[in-house]
Design a protein around this motif. Sequence first.
Motif, PDB file in Angstrom:
ATOM      1  N   VAL A  46     -82.201  41.123 -26.492  1.00 31.56           N
ATOM      2  CA  VAL A  46     -82.857  40.688 -25.252  1.00 31.56           C
ATOM      3  C   VAL A  46     -82.272  41.390 -24.033  1.00 31.56           C
ATOM      4  O   VAL A  46     -82.676  41.114 -22.906  1.00 31.56           O
ATOM      5  N   VAL A  47     -81.309  42.306 -24.245  1.00 28.13           N
ATOM      6  CA  VAL A  47     -80.601  42.896 -23.117  1.00 28.13           C
ATOM      7  C   VAL A  47     -81.552  43.585 -22.142  1.00 28.13           C
ATOM      8  O   VAL A  47     -81.357  43.513 -20.924  1.00 28.13           O
ATOM      9  N   ASN A  48     -82.611  44.210 -22.640  1.00 27.25           N
ATOM     10  CA  ASN A  48     -83.536  44.909 -21.761  1.00 27.25           C
ATOM     11  C   ASN A  48     -84.510  43.967 -21.050  1.00 27.25           C
ATOM     12  O   ASN A  48     -85.212  44.376 -20.127  1.00 27.25           O
ATOM     13  N   ALA A  49     -84.530  42.702 -21.486  1.00 32.06           N
ATOM     14  CA  ALA A  49     -85.402  41.714 -20.846  1.00 32.06           C
ATOM     15  C   ALA A  49     -84.677  40.930 -19.755  1.00 32.06           C
ATOM     16  O   ALA A  49     -85.280  40.084 -19.096  1.00 32.06           O
ATOM     17  N   VAL A  50     -83.396  41.233 -19.560  1.00 30.87           N
ATOM     18  CA  VAL A  50     -82.556  40.473 -18.633  1.00 30.87           C
ATOM     19  C   VAL A  50     -82.189  41.331 -17.432  1.00 30.87           C
ATOM     20  O   VAL A  50     -81.895  42.532 -17.582  1.00 30.87           O
ATOM     21  N   GLU A  51     -82.208  40.736 -16.247  1.00 29.48           N
ATOM     22  CA  GLU A  51     -81.686  41.412 -15.063  1.00 29.48           C
ATOM     23  C   GLU A  51     -80.184  41.146 -15.007  1.00 29.48           C
ATOM     24  O   GLU A  51     -79.767  40.005 -14.832  1.00 29.48           O
ATOM     25  N   PHE A  52     -79.381  42.179 -15.173  1.00 27.84           N
ATOM     26  CA  PHE A  52     -77.929  42.007 -15.218  1.00 27.84           C
ATOM     27  C   PHE A  52     -77.325  42.442 -13.888  1.00 27.84           C
ATOM     28  O   PHE A  52     -77.493  43.587 -13.461  1.00 27.84           O
ATOM     29  N   VAL A  53     -76.638  41.513 -13.238  1.00 26.95           N
ATOM     30  CA  VAL A  53     -75.960  41.784 -11.971  1.00 26.95           C
ATOM     31  C   VAL A  53     -74.457  41.750 -12.227  1.00 26.95           C
ATOM     32  O   VAL A  53     -73.919  40.726 -12.651  1.00 26.95           O
ATOM     33  N   THR A  54     -73.780  42.861 -12.006  1.00 29.09           N
ATOM     34  CA  THR A  54     -72.338  42.913 -12.180  1.00 29.09           C
ATOM     35  C   THR A  54     -71.669  42.423 -10.900  1.00 29.09           C
ATOM     36  O   THR A  54     -71.874  42.989  -9.826  1.00 29.09           O
ATOM     37  N   GLY A  55     -70.896  41.362 -11.014  1.00 29.75           N
ATOM     38  CA  GLY A  55     -70.243  40.812  -9.835  1.00 29.75           C
ATOM     39  C   GLY A  55     -69.266  39.721 -10.208  1.00 29.75           C
ATOM     40  O   GLY A  55     -69.324  39.159 -11.310  1.00 29.75           O
ATOM     41  N   ASP A  56     -68.352  39.421  -9.286  1.00 33.53           N
ATOM     42  CA  ASP A  56     -67.291  38.424  -9.482  1.00 33.53           C
ATOM     43  C   ASP A  56     -67.755  37.093  -8.905  1.00 33.53           C
ATOM     44  O   ASP A  56     -68.205  37.023  -7.751  1.00 33.53           O
ATOM     45  N   ILE A  57     -67.638  36.043  -9.685  1.00 34.58           N
ATOM     46  CA  ILE A  57     -68.046  34.713  -9.234  1.00 34.58           C
ATOM     47  C   ILE A  57     -67.245  34.263  -8.014  1.00 34.58           C
ATOM     48  O   ILE A  57     -67.666  33.385  -7.266  1.00 34.58           O
ATOM     49  N   ARG A  58     -66.103  34.906  -7.759  1.00 38.62           N
ATOM     50  CA  ARG A  58     -65.279  34.559  -6.592  1.00 38.62           C
ATOM     51  C   ARG A  58     -65.740  35.263  -5.320  1.00 38.62           C
ATOM     52  O   ARG A  58     -65.198  35.015  -4.230  1.00 38.62           O
ATOM     53  N   ASP A  59     -66.751  36.126  -5.428  1.00 37.55           N
ATOM     54  CA  ASP A  59     -67.288  36.880  -4.297  1.00 37.55           C
ATOM     55  C   ASP A  59     -68.552  36.170  -3.809  1.00 37.55           C
ATOM     56  O   ASP A  59     -69.610  36.253  -4.433  1.00 37.55           O
ATOM     57  N   LEU A  60     -68.450  35.475  -2.667  1.00 37.03           N
ATOM     58  CA  LEU A  60     -69.571  34.668  -2.183  1.00 37.03           C
ATOM     59  C   LEU A  60     -70.812  35.519  -1.936  1.00 37.03           C
ATOM     60  O   LEU A  60     -71.935  35.104  -2.240  1.00 37.03           O
ATOM     61  N   ALA A  61     -70.635  36.708  -1.389  1.00 38.21           N
ATOM     62  CA  ALA A  61     -71.789  37.566  -1.110  1.00 38.21           C
ATOM     63  C   ALA A  61     -72.518  37.936  -2.395  1.00 38.21           C
ATOM     64  O   ALA A  61     -73.761  37.921  -2.457  1.00 38.21           O
ATOM     65  N   ALA A  62     -71.747  38.254  -3.437  1.00 37.02           N
ATOM     66  CA  ALA A  62     -72.354  38.611  -4.716  1.00 37.02           C
ATOM     67  C   ALA A  62     -73.083  37.423  -5.330  1.00 37.02           C
ATOM     68  O   ALA A  62     -74.192  37.569  -5.879  1.00 37.02           O
ATOM     69  N   VAL A  63     -72.484  36.244  -5.228  1.00 37.51           N
ATOM     70  CA  VAL A  63     -73.101  35.040  -5.789  1.00 37.51           C
ATOM     71  C   VAL A  63     -74.380  34.706  -5.028  1.00 37.51           C
ATOM     72  O   VAL A  63     -75.423  34.394  -5.630  1.00 37.51           O
ATOM     73  N   THR A  64     -74.328  34.769  -3.714  1.00 35.08           N
ATOM     74  CA  THR A  64     -75.501  34.451  -2.899  1.00 35.08           C
ATOM     75  C   THR A  64     -76.650  35.397  -3.211  1.00 35.08           C
ATOM     76  O   THR A  64     -77.812  34.981  -3.344  1.00 35.08           O
ATOM     77  N   LYS A  65     -76.351  36.669  -3.356  1.00 38.95           N
ATOM     78  CA  LYS A  65     -77.383  37.655  -3.696  1.00 38.95           C
ATOM     79  C   LYS A  65     -77.988  37.352  -5.067  1.00 38.95           C
ATOM     80  O   LYS A  65     -79.203  37.463  -5.266  1.00 38.95           O
ATOM     81  N   ALA A  66     -77.139  36.945  -6.019  1.00 40.97           N
ATOM     82  CA  ALA A  66     -77.624  36.663  -7.368  1.00 40.97           C
ATOM     83  C   ALA A  66     -78.479  35.393  -7.416  1.00 40.97           C
ATOM     84  O   ALA A  66     -79.410  35.287  -8.218  1.00 40.97           O
ATOM     85  N   VAL A  67     -78.176  34.425  -6.555  1.00 44.01           N
ATOM     86  CA  VAL A  67     -78.910  33.156  -6.535  1.00 44.01           C
ATOM     87  C   VAL A  67     -80.293  33.310  -5.894  1.00 44.01           C
ATOM     88  O   VAL A  67     -81.233  32.578  -6.224  1.00 44.01           O
ATOM     89  N   LYS A  68     -80.426  34.253  -5.017  1.00 41.99           N
ATOM     90  CA  LYS A  68     -81.658  34.420  -4.230  1.00 41.99           C
ATOM     91  C   LYS A  68     -82.891  34.550  -5.126  1.00 41.99           C
ATOM     92  O   LYS A  68     -82.953  35.402  -6.010  1.00 41.99           O
TER      93      LYS A  68
END
Length: 331
Positions: A46-68
């Motif tokens: 299923v790897v090609n069916a998933v949008e994979f975002v590389t980021g650290d859960i401790r990085d608020l900006a990365a988390v906010t972008k991923a949640v959007k």
Amino acid sequence: MPKHYLVTGGSGFIGAALVRRLVQDGHQVRVLDDNSRGHPRRLGDVVNAVEFVTGDIRDLAAVTKAVKGVDGVLHLAAVNGTKHFYEKPETVLDVGVRGMLNVLDACRSEGVGDLVLASSSEAYQTPPVVPTPEDIPLVVPDVLNPRYSYGGSKLISELLAVNWGRTGFDRVAIFRPHNVYGADMGWEHVVPEFVRRAVAAIDLSPRGPVPFLIQGDGTQTRAFVHIDDAIDGIVTVIERGEHLGIYHVGNPEEVAIADLARQVVSILGREAEIQAGPPAPGGTQRRSPDIARLSALGYTPRIPLKDGLPGVVDWYAARSRGQDSIASAAE
């Protein structure tokens, strides 16, 4: 109805299995993970069916972008594994607590009202009742013992999720997994560790009973749940869990640790000679979940340990002699 989910920690052992299931069920999935312990290969076909975002859960900006733009967040990112609790408790707490705060803040800022949190049976440590219901006290017995870094981080995360969730969320639900096991879970857990040690002991003892040292006298019990059953339980929480509901995900079938060791060695074709050793500081004598609350939503574990363990033991045995070269890929 198909939904769009963000799965944090989605390349970890449980996270990747959940992602595969969600995709197979027709959902759109985005994964946030830094692959510090996970690996996208766990996503399989299923790897090609998933949008994979590389980021650290401790990085608020990365988390906010991923949640959007998602409909719901399934928060599984954590540093698990007993070895890590003792060796890097600061990181365990940092990822657990800062990550939870970031997820909550990101959900609020992006207007995402559905949150499901992975907690742990470690949050109550030594239960006063076995099988254990969800409403017992959560406890950190000794703040000086680094083992409780993980259970403490989950306790704090539950408090944060519940109290942030009282306002601004449509639903916040929590599940507590109990000793999930399966292939490719990493080496710092009891079943893989037992397989590694059993293979080494068998190599040193070509004939007769195989000496096998364990922590304590082996009467300690745990209740293991196969990854396939665990995912069924987690999906049940995602689909039917109530707002501020807390659910045990597990299989109440108990096994003594000495018997688990005997089963592992027996699957490898030999007989174990159990040798008692010093107990781990802060260990728990007995643990098994009461799953009545989740069963009322339709969950029933289907794979007893005797059926699920052999395939997992074989998977690890085939890789144990090359552990050093594959451990980093499996974590």
